[in-house]
Design an enzyme around this catalytic site. Structure first.
Site, PDB file in Angstrom:
ATOM      1  N   SER A  28     -36.296  -2.192  31.775  1.00  0.00           N
ATOM      2  CA  SER A  28     -36.567  -1.399  30.579  1.00  0.00           C
ATOM      3  C   SER A  28     -36.951  -0.003  31.036  1.00  0.00           C
ATOM      4  O   SER A  28     -37.880   0.156  31.824  1.00  0.00           O
ATOM      5  CB  SER A  28     -37.728  -2.017  29.803  1.00  0.00           C
ATOM      6  OG  SER A  28     -37.441  -3.359  29.498  1.00  0.00           O
ATOM      7  N   CYS A  32     -43.310  -6.167  24.318  1.00  0.00           N
ATOM      8  CA  CYS A  32     -42.441  -6.123  25.488  1.00  0.00           C
ATOM      9  C   CYS A  32     -43.072  -6.836  26.664  1.00  0.00           C
ATOM     10  O   CYS A  32     -44.279  -6.748  26.888  1.00  0.00           O
ATOM     11  CB  CYS A  32     -42.134  -4.672  25.866  1.00  0.00           C
ATOM     12  SG  CYS A  32     -41.080  -4.592  27.343  1.00  0.00           S
ATOM     13  N   ASP A  88     -38.713  -6.730  23.134  1.00  0.00           N
ATOM     14  CA  ASP A  88     -37.901  -6.521  24.338  1.00  0.00           C
ATOM     15  C   ASP A  88     -38.535  -7.434  25.376  1.00  0.00           C
ATOM     16  O   ASP A  88     -39.498  -7.054  26.038  1.00  0.00           O
ATOM     17  CB  ASP A  88     -37.996  -5.046  24.763  1.00  0.00           C
ATOM     18  CG  ASP A  88     -37.254  -4.767  26.069  1.00  0.00           C
ATOM     19  OD1 ASP A  88     -36.370  -5.561  26.442  1.00  0.00           O
ATOM     20  OD2 ASP A  88     -37.567  -3.745  26.720  1.00  0.00           O
ATOM     21  N   TRP A 131     -38.256 -10.782  28.337  1.00  0.00           N
ATOM     22  CA  TRP A 131     -37.381 -11.379  29.332  1.00  0.00           C
ATOM     23  C   TRP A 131     -38.068 -12.499  30.088  1.00  0.00           C
ATOM     24  O   TRP A 131     -39.254 -12.651  29.997  1.00  0.00           O
ATOM     25  CB  TRP A 131     -36.906 -10.301  30.306  1.00  0.00           C
ATOM     26  CG  TRP A 131     -38.000  -9.614  31.043  1.00  0.00           C
ATOM     27  CD1 TRP A 131     -38.650 -10.073  32.163  1.00  0.00           C
ATOM     28  CD2 TRP A 131     -38.587  -8.321  30.748  1.00  0.00           C
ATOM     29  NE1 TRP A 131     -39.588  -9.159  32.576  1.00  0.00           N
ATOM     30  CE2 TRP A 131     -39.579  -8.080  31.732  1.00  0.00           C
ATOM     31  CE3 TRP A 131     -38.378  -7.371  29.757  1.00  0.00           C
ATOM     32  CZ2 TRP A 131     -40.366  -6.922  31.745  1.00  0.00           C
ATOM     33  CZ3 TRP A 131     -39.148  -6.226  29.785  1.00  0.00           C
ATOM     34  CH2 TRP A 131     -40.125  -6.002  30.766  1.00  0.00           C
TER      35      TRP A 131
HETATM   36  C1  LIG Z   1     -33.727  -6.813  29.243  1.00  0.00           C
HETATM   37  C2  LIG Z   1     -34.589  -6.948  30.474  1.00  0.00           C
HETATM   38  C3  LIG Z   1     -35.524  -5.993  30.775  1.00  0.00           C
HETATM   39  C4  LIG Z   1     -36.328  -6.115  31.921  1.00  0.00           C
HETATM   40  N1  LIG Z   1     -37.234  -5.142  32.204  1.00  0.00           N
HETATM   41  C5  LIG Z   1     -37.988  -5.243  33.328  1.00  0.00           C
HETATM   42  C6  LIG Z   1     -38.934  -4.210  33.677  1.00  0.00           C
HETATM   43  O1  LIG Z   1     -39.067  -3.200  32.989  1.00  0.00           O
HETATM   44  N2  LIG Z   1     -39.661  -4.386  34.795  1.00  0.00           N
HETATM   45  C7  LIG Z   1     -39.537  -5.497  35.599  1.00  0.00           C
HETATM   46  O2  LIG Z   1     -40.232  -5.589  36.626  1.00  0.00           O
HETATM   47  N3  LIG Z   1     -38.646  -6.475  35.296  1.00  0.00           N
HETATM   48  C8  LIG Z   1     -37.873  -6.374  34.192  1.00  0.00           C
HETATM   49  N4  LIG Z   1     -36.968  -7.361  33.895  1.00  0.00           N
HETATM   50  C9  LIG Z   1     -36.800  -8.477  34.854  1.00  0.00           C
HETATM   51  C10 LIG Z   1     -35.842  -8.053  35.959  1.00  0.00           C
HETATM   52  O3  LIG Z   1     -34.538  -7.914  35.443  1.00  0.00           O
HETATM   53  C11 LIG Z   1     -35.745  -9.082  37.093  1.00  0.00           C
HETATM   54  O4  LIG Z   1     -35.547 -10.348  36.554  1.00  0.00           O
HETATM   55  C12 LIG Z   1     -36.971  -9.070  37.958  1.00  0.00           C
HETATM   56  O5  LIG Z   1     -37.061  -7.825  38.640  1.00  0.00           O
HETATM   57  C13 LIG Z   1     -36.911 -10.187  38.995  1.00  0.00           C
HETATM   58  O6  LIG Z   1     -35.697 -10.096  39.677  1.00  0.00           O
HETATM   59  P1  LIG Z   1     -35.589 -10.507  41.194  1.00  0.00           P
HETATM   60  O7  LIG Z   1     -34.156 -10.403  41.571  1.00  0.00           O
HETATM   61  O8  LIG Z   1     -36.565  -9.748  42.017  1.00  0.00           O
HETATM   62  O9  LIG Z   1     -36.082 -12.010  41.177  1.00  0.00           O
HETATM   63  P2  LIG Z   1     -35.177 -13.300  41.284  1.00  0.00           P
HETATM   64  O10 LIG Z   1     -34.819 -13.525  42.695  1.00  0.00           O
HETATM   65  O11 LIG Z   1     -34.100 -13.189  40.296  1.00  0.00           O
HETATM   66  O12 LIG Z   1     -36.221 -14.386  40.810  1.00  0.00           O
HETATM   67  C14 LIG Z   1     -36.665 -14.336  39.449  1.00  0.00           C
HETATM   68  C15 LIG Z   1     -37.637 -15.456  39.136  1.00  0.00           C
HETATM   69  O13 LIG Z   1     -37.036 -16.712  39.307  1.00  0.00           O
HETATM   70  C16 LIG Z   1     -37.764 -17.495  40.209  1.00  0.00           C
HETATM   71  N5  LIG Z   1     -36.797 -18.152  41.080  1.00  0.00           N
HETATM   72  C17 LIG Z   1     -35.692 -17.607  41.590  1.00  0.00           C
HETATM   73  N6  LIG Z   1     -35.048 -18.505  42.346  1.00  0.00           N
HETATM   74  C18 LIG Z   1     -35.778 -19.629  42.292  1.00  0.00           C
HETATM   75  C19 LIG Z   1     -35.632 -20.923  42.846  1.00  0.00           C
HETATM   76  N7  LIG Z   1     -34.600 -21.214  43.611  1.00  0.00           N
HETATM   77  N8  LIG Z   1     -36.562 -21.835  42.577  1.00  0.00           N
HETATM   78  C20 LIG Z   1     -37.584 -21.541  41.778  1.00  0.00           C
HETATM   79  N9  LIG Z   1     -37.767 -20.351  41.226  1.00  0.00           N
HETATM   80  C21 LIG Z   1     -36.887 -19.406  41.482  1.00  0.00           C
HETATM   81  C22 LIG Z   1     -38.597 -16.546  41.003  1.00  0.00           C
HETATM   82  O14 LIG Z   1     -39.757 -17.132  41.513  1.00  0.00           O
HETATM   83  C23 LIG Z   1     -38.870 -15.464  40.002  1.00  0.00           C
HETATM   84  O15 LIG Z   1     -39.975 -15.782  39.215  1.00  0.00           O
HETATM   85  C24 LIG Z   1     -36.182  -7.239  32.756  1.00  0.00           C
HETATM   86  C25 LIG Z   1     -35.228  -8.205  32.433  1.00  0.00           C
HETATM   87  C26 LIG Z   1     -34.436  -8.077  31.325  1.00  0.00           C
HETATM   88  C27 LIG Z   1     -33.411  -9.127  31.024  1.00  0.00           C
HETATM   89  C1  LIG Z   2     -32.917 -12.160  29.751  1.00  0.00           C
HETATM   90  C2  LIG Z   2     -32.568 -13.499  29.203  1.00  0.00           C
HETATM   91  C3  LIG Z   2     -32.878 -13.801  27.875  1.00  0.00           C
HETATM   92  C4  LIG Z   2     -32.585 -15.054  27.343  1.00  0.00           C
HETATM   93  N1  LIG Z   2     -32.938 -15.330  26.038  1.00  0.00           N
HETATM   94  C5  LIG Z   2     -32.736 -16.564  25.547  1.00  0.00           C
HETATM   95  C6  LIG Z   2     -33.160 -16.901  24.222  1.00  0.00           C
HETATM   96  O1  LIG Z   2     -33.724 -16.093  23.472  1.00  0.00           O
HETATM   97  N2  LIG Z   2     -32.929 -18.171  23.784  1.00  0.00           N
HETATM   98  C7  LIG Z   2     -32.313 -19.108  24.553  1.00  0.00           C
HETATM   99  O2  LIG Z   2     -32.136 -20.243  24.110  1.00  0.00           O
HETATM  100  N3  LIG Z   2     -31.881 -18.820  25.813  1.00  0.00           N
HETATM  101  C8  LIG Z   2     -32.084 -17.586  26.335  1.00  0.00           C
HETATM  102  N4  LIG Z   2     -31.668 -17.295  27.618  1.00  0.00           N
HETATM  103  C9  LIG Z   2     -31.025 -18.337  28.448  1.00  0.00           C
HETATM  104  C10 LIG Z   2     -29.492 -18.255  28.478  1.00  0.00           C
HETATM  105  O3  LIG Z   2     -28.939 -18.355  27.198  1.00  0.00           O
HETATM  106  C11 LIG Z   2     -28.951 -19.427  29.330  1.00  0.00           C
HETATM  107  O4  LIG Z   2     -29.356 -19.230  30.659  1.00  0.00           O
HETATM  108  C12 LIG Z   2     -27.434 -19.608  29.263  1.00  0.00           C
HETATM  109  O5  LIG Z   2     -27.087 -20.768  29.994  1.00  0.00           O
HETATM  110  C13 LIG Z   2     -26.666 -18.435  29.838  1.00  0.00           C
HETATM  111  O6  LIG Z   2     -25.282 -18.642  29.631  1.00  0.00           O
HETATM  112  P1  LIG Z   2     -24.150 -17.703  30.280  1.00  0.00           P
HETATM  113  O7  LIG Z   2     -24.145 -18.004  31.774  1.00  0.00           O
HETATM  114  O8  LIG Z   2     -22.870 -18.137  29.651  1.00  0.00           O
HETATM  115  O9  LIG Z   2     -24.455 -16.274  30.019  1.00  0.00           O
HETATM  116  C14 LIG Z   2     -31.947 -16.039  28.151  1.00  0.00           C
HETATM  117  C15 LIG Z   2     -31.630 -15.724  29.480  1.00  0.00           C
HETATM  118  C16 LIG Z   2     -31.925 -14.479  30.010  1.00  0.00           C
HETATM  119  C17 LIG Z   2     -31.577 -14.192  31.441  1.00  0.00           C
END
Ligand SMILES: Cc1cc2nc3c(=O)[nH]c(=O)nc-3n(C[C@H](O)[C@H](O)[C@H](O)COP(=O)(O)OP(=O)(O)OC[C@H]3O[C@@H](n4cnc5c(N)ncnc54)[C@H](O)[C@@H]3O)c2cc1C
Ligand SMILES: Cc1cc2nc3c(=O)[nH]c(=O)nc-3n(C[C@H](O)[C@H](O)[C@H](O)COP(=O)(O)O)c2cc1C
Ligand SMILES: *[C@@H]1O[C@H](CO)[C@@H](O)[C@H](O)[C@H]1NC(C)=O
Ligand SMILES: *[C@@H]1O[C@H](CO)[C@@H](O)[C@H](O)[C@H]1NC(C)=O
Length: 676
Positions: free
Chosen positions: A460, A629, A674, A676
């Site tokens: 964001s 958010c 907003d 996630w």
């Molecule tokens: C619309 C939107 C807005 C966002 N805005 C922000 C923001 O402003 N700031 C921010 O910091 N983030 C934000 N995020 C989240 C961001 O996109 C990332 O998801 C976040 O930075 C983590 O990503 P990563 O690749 O470091 O972690 P990842 O490696 O993707 O891991 C994510 C989470 O999953 C868990 N996980 C992953 N793999 C495993 C596994 N094998 N077993 C168990 N647990 C697991 C991890 O422990 C962790 O908690 C936003 C997400 C969305 C969708």
């Molecule tokens: C940022 C984010 C927001 C999501 N929001 C919802 C939600 O509001 N409700 C829900 O049921 N699943 C939510 N999901 C889960 C996805 O719908 C689910 O992982 C789905 O299997 C993804 O399908 P795709 O691989 O076809 O995109 C969300 C997942 C992500 C990463």
């Protein structure tokens, strides 16, 4: 010339097996190919061709296509699961009814719904839910169209337009989110209102548990209904059912060996795009990077400024940036060891021969295995059953206890063991590879159907376009968690970004959101954003301050609820917030420190204390907006509950009346999230 050898079964072909190469190539070209991730790949045409090649041989008298009735499969996906299921159902139905029907799988984004949807006879939809119970980006238009059409029928008595359509929906979601599989549910309801007939009840897939199994169950029921109701004709094609699906979905991979094969491709070559869409990321320059937590904090959260000068991207406060991130060097090297290839191996990917080139989406140049794994392969996410089964296929020849266990886990009798070993502890692909060291998937299969594509990460924006038209600010918390298998999981994206320095490049694109300030500056706003949930509100404040200064117009009340662990550790952007408070850009700053005293203090507690004042600003008859958010799985739910309670108290009614008042705010666009 480089010495080119075909990598087919995990190792280079030795001389005697070269004679087999052409035979194996044919098999490969028949292999059902699909790539699980959507970002830059539209592979339906390819899968279609591969399947129809399989189908044509055994079917004796095929019906001319004009007489065939059409079956359509539409998917709305972000990360590819819905697409995979659509293709799976299509190929199962095709095996049974291939000679009497025509099948079309299409991304809902590319589908002309207004023209075609009312004319469909049989349609299956696979729809994922994102955001806050919202459609995927690809399904926004379809969703808008169908909800409006349904509303016109129920409210204005417009004619039902889908009376000739039979359908069934599989909705994808995750039960941890508040609006579980909301998209599937909503579209299902709309279709019924429009007069369409359900072939089988909607299926809901829960990605928090076993979405593949949910899909299988729904599919079984659906296939039974189709047969029972003779929806696709009575005779199940004998000949077709005998066709065995050949081989695994795979790219053709060539290993380029010999003298100095130069990789010509960095896989983010496509990052010469204009930064306005996932298919077109711009190589943006990091201009600033700094830590936001104080030294005593045990965690880390950083501020990045990403310069989009030279791109076509613009943004508004509340939008997101998507960034293509990379796996760390140690993860890449460990994956290489498991695949038994050197990271320096230079590869060339090709789609299997005989497939249309419309797909040009697997990288067309040469690339090192190191780059391919770093930028492409998701090896750390919890592994799904479907990928595990393909992995197990690659270990067919493995003997002994390891081979037995592998086959058991992949098969129906190992269901519970699989749940205990893979699903519950969320074991990832790399850990599975470590647990089965004798299995070395061929690279074409590994990239084709075992490892899914590494997804861009979204942030964001914490800046406003008035002050920062081309500089995107990101506020990112570093993920460093101990996961159930005992491994320390370093967040792929956050850790990669954490190491960035000014001058580094990030493949980035702006993604529009609906999270918006009210148009008028004097409208009251209430912002609730603990932790990194503060990000868009920093953007809002920056924009408000800028607009206020530019226009001289008066500002309405602005409440900000922020929370963190301790004031001295992780109170991010403290000076700026205090400055804005002083200048009146923020009228009320409510702070909750969860680890400062004996009692946990969270934003929802502060909200409760301010209930009367807040509700007076945002209640449906007032004008104010409320924004939430940050964390969807806990915080947003707790805050929502508090808002419902607030509304309930105010109207002196029941919880459902409170819920209805909030729904009214949502409908008015005055309760925005907003999360996630
Ligand atoms: C619309 C939107 C807005 C966002 N805005 C922000 C923001 O402003 N700031 C921010 O910091 N983030 C934000 N995020 C989240 C961001 O996109 C990332 O998801 C976040 O930075 C983590 O990503 P990563 O690749 O470091 O972690 P990842 O490696 O993707 O891991 C994510 C989470 O999953 C868990 N996980 C992953 N793999 C495993 C596994 N094998 N077993 C168990 N647990 C697991 C991890 O422990 C962790 O908690 C936003 C997400 C969305 C969708
Ligand atoms: C940022 C984010 C927001 C999501 N929001 C919802 C939600 O509001 N409700 C829900 O049921 N699943 C939510 N999901 C889960 C996805 O719908 C689910 O992982 C789905 O299997 C993804 O399908 P795709 O691989 O076809 O995109 C969300 C997942 C992500 C990463
Ligand atoms: C950016 O590029 C995409 C595809 O390359 C194109 O469709 C789009 O119109 C471009 N946008 C702008 C604003 O130039
Ligand atoms: C990650 O957490 C572990 C302990 O949980 C800690 O030892 C390590 O220093 C942390 N690493 C980073 C980069 O924060």
């Amino acid at each position: 010339m480089h010495d080119i050898s075909l990598e087919l079964l995990g190792r280079n072909l030795s001389a005697p097996s070269l004679g087999l190469a052409s035979v194996v190539l044919v098999v490969l070209s028949l292999a059902l190919f699909f790539f699980q991730k959507k970002v830059s790949l539209k592979s339906s045409a390819l899968a279609d061709t591969a399947t129809s090649l399989l189908q044509k041989t055994p079917v004796a008298a095929s019906v001319p296509s004009a007489d065939k009735s059409k079956v359509t499969f539409l998917y709305g996906t972000q990360t590819g699961t819905a697409e995979r299921f659509a293709k799976q159902l299509k190929s199962d139905l095709q095996e049974q009814y291939g000679d009497t029907h025509e099948f079309m799988v299409e991304d809902i984004e590319d589908y002309d719904h207004e023209e075609l949807f009312p004319k469909e006879q049989l349609v299956f939809l696979f729809l994922a839910t994102y955001g806050d119970g919202d459609p995927t980006d690809s399904a926004i238009k379809f969703h808008k169209w169908i909800t409006e059409a349904a509303k016109a029928t129920t409210e204005d008595g417009a004619e039902q337009s889908l009376t000739g359509v039979r359908f069934s929906i599989f909705g994808l979601g995750n039960k941890q989110y508040e609006h579980f599989a909301a998209m599937g549910k909503r579209v299902n309801e709309c279709m019924l209102q429009l007069g369409a007939k359900e072939v089988a009840p909607r299926g809901d897939g829960d990605d928090d548990e076993d979405i593949d199994e949910d899909f299988e169950k729904w599919k079984e029921l659906l296939l039974a209904k189709v047969e029972e109701q003779k929806i696709m004709g009575g005779e199940v094609s004998r000949a077709s059912t005998e066709v065995k699906r050949i081989s695994l979905p795979a790219y053709e991979v060539q290993l380029l060996a010999g003298a100095d094969p130069k990789p010509t491709l960095n896989m983010h070559m496509m990052a010469s795009g204009n930064g306005t869409a996932p298919q077109s990321p711009f190589l943006a320059r990091v201009s600033t990077a700094r830590e936001l937590h104080r030294p005593d904090s045990e965690r880390s959260c950083f501020h990045l400024e990403v310069d989009m000068t030279g791109s076509a991207a613009s943004y508004e406060a509340g939008d997101h940036v998507g960034i293509y991130v990379e796996n760390s060097a140690d993860i890449v090297e460990e994956t290489c060891r498991r695949l038994q290839h050197s990271p320096e191996t230079v590869l060339q990917f090709r789609h299997p021969a005989g497939n249309p080139d419309r797909l040009g989406t697997c990288p067309s140049g040469t690339v090192t295995l190191r780059t391919a794994l770093a930028q492409w392969a998701d090896v750390l996410s919890p592994m799904r059953k479907a990928a595990f089964q393909k992995f197990a296929e690659c270990g067919k020849e493995v003997g002994g206890a390891e081979g037995e266990r592998l086959r058991r886990l992949a098969g129906p009798e190992g269901k519970e063991e699989f749940a205990a070993f893979v699903q519950q502890p969320q074991r990832c692909l790399l850990e599975v590879m470590q647990a089965f060291p004798s299995v070395h998937p061929p690279l074409g299969v590994f990239f084709g159907c075992i490892a899914s594509r590494l997804q861009p990460r979204f942030y964001s924006l914490s800046s406003g376009p008035g002050v920062n038209p081309k500089s995107l600010h990101v506020t990112c918390a570093v993920v460093n968690d101990t996961v159930p298998t005992g491994r320390i999981h370093k967040g792929v994206g956050s850790c990669w970004l954490a190491c960035k320095q000014p001058g580094d490049r990030l493949p980035s694109f702006v993604r529009r959101s609906a999270f918006r300030l009210p148009r008028q500056l004097d409208v009251p706003i209430v912002m609730i954003g603990p932790g990194t949930g503060l990000a868009p509100f920093r953007g809002f404040m920056q924009q408000r301050a800028w607009l206020h200064k530019k226009s001289g117009k008066e500002l309405g009340p602005a409440h900000l609820f922020f929370g963190c662990r301790k004031r001295e550790h992780d109170f991010i952007y403290q000076e700026e917030l205090e400055q804005w408070k002083e200048e009146g850009i923020i009228s009320h700053l409510h702070l909750a420190f969860s680890r400062a005293g004996p009692e946990k203090d969270y934003v929802q507690h502060k909200l409760k204390q301010e209930a009367a004042a807040v509700w007076a600003l945002i209640q449906p008859e007032a004008k104010g907006y409320v924004y939430v958010c940050g964390d969807a799985k806990h915080m947003a739910k707790d805050v929502h509950r508090e808002l419902v309670e607030m509304a309930r108290l105010a109207c002196g009614g029941s919880a459902s009346q409170g819920e209805a008042a909030l729904q009214k705010l949502v409908d008015l666009g005055r309760y925005q999230r907003d999360v996630w």
